[in-house]
Design an enzyme around this catalytic site. Sequence first.
Site: not given
Ligand code: GLN
Length: 486
Positions: A79, A154, A178
């Site tokens: 990532k 994400s 994410s």
């Molecule tokens: N979808 C959640 C957010 O937007 C979690 C994102 C993540 O785990 N990085 O914060």
Amino acid sequence: MDDLHQLSISGAHQLLKEREVSSVELTKASLRHLAEIEDKVRACVTVTEDAALRQAEEADKAMTSGEIKPLTGVPALIKDNMCTKGMKTTCSSKILENFVPPYDATVIEKLKAEKAVILGKTNMDEFAMGSSTENSAFYPTRNPWGLDCVPGGSSGGSTVAVATDEAIYALGSDTGGSIRQPAGFCSVVGLKPTYGRVSRFGLVAFASSLDQIGPVTKSVADSAFVMNVIAGHDPRDSTSAPYPVPDYTKSLIPDLKNLRIGIPREYFVEGMQEEVRTSVQAAINKLQELGAEIDWDVSLPHTKYALAAYYILAPSEASANLARYDGVKYGFSYQDTNNMWEAMEKTKQFGFGAEVKRRIMLGTYALSAGYYDAYYLKAQKVRTLIRREFDQAFEKYDALVTPTSPTVPFKIGEKVDDPMQMYLSDVCTLPINIAGIPAISVPAGFADGLPIGMQIIGKPFDEETVLHIAFAYEQATDWHNKRPAI
Ligand code: GLN
């Protein structure tokens, strides 16, 4: 063999050990396949073919002389929020579009020490803020199970790369879901370790008290292999835990005798898609068949405050963490002015996307004098209550099981204008980050061809039980063997 890219870590390791294939052959196969399908899914931000082939050659050399470890010579994607020395690390943001870190994150150092092969970096929601990978400043990633659908986020690039065999495995990061939510959406295995289990040194910070790095893999065994390498104390991350790391492959046990599993009813939320409910219930029945004792009636009443608390805590920490992008030290810098303040303002104005700005504003507001007690402090108190509730549940149960998300993958564009709907996609995953405990998502079915994930939640630092249950379920089902037709 022309299907080498389809191998798991275990499969690749076996062939490498038996000298059936070389790392160079394996790496070329992955790169060839990646080049063929990448246009359809756009899972990657950077692919470094030459560097990967050099690493593969080195791995081959190492393997002729020494011990062959499970990740040696096996191609991976990372990532794009983990620092890779000499390789761009963009966080899928304009502000870091040309940022080349001068050092490796600890997890990258550890992979390199095993002579792993790094193919490149994967797409993500900008600074990991999002649930669909549509917040990438570059392009959205597509779900291989339905190209008009989001892959989740994400870490959508990482989960798509693994689901489509672009890489044998990948690393993701998880602040509120994410790793697990996109793993569920792409029918791969995604583990968020306990907070402190894996070093965050070199992970670009979003919300430092919630972020964790974890593996995205094709199987539960592969998740254990990656954990064996990336877990452990790191003096460069003061929040990393000074505990010994077990051999996670010892947890790969196919029956669930003597395990007590609780099913918290609050996770079968209102508005949950019916097929998700029934698939996860069927999966839980399977756990019972495998020998687990199931309590279907567990209650974690503070769950309903988790989303609200998360959207105070995470943006507050983000607003502090992202203050460093002022155009002076890193990446994009707005130059067309003689005024320093204007330059900083314009750097952020043009460098950050809409969601990142929304979070910075929310966080700054929640931390400001007069609102701090009402928002930030209260959210911290809720956090304590949520953690306590999990601790109490774990006095009775070895693990808790829930759906990973309330729906199957949604359509690209469907939620971009409705942040609340987007945020709701993580209702089942973010309480776990708030409590700092480990959880995995494993493939648990399909609805109209779109994947459904089951989440298994464990006690702090008990990734072993999480992997154990996940492994037994995987062995008894066929979902993980299905691959998207792409
Ligand atoms: N979808 C959640 C957010 O937007 C979690 C994102 C993540 O785990 N990085 O914060």
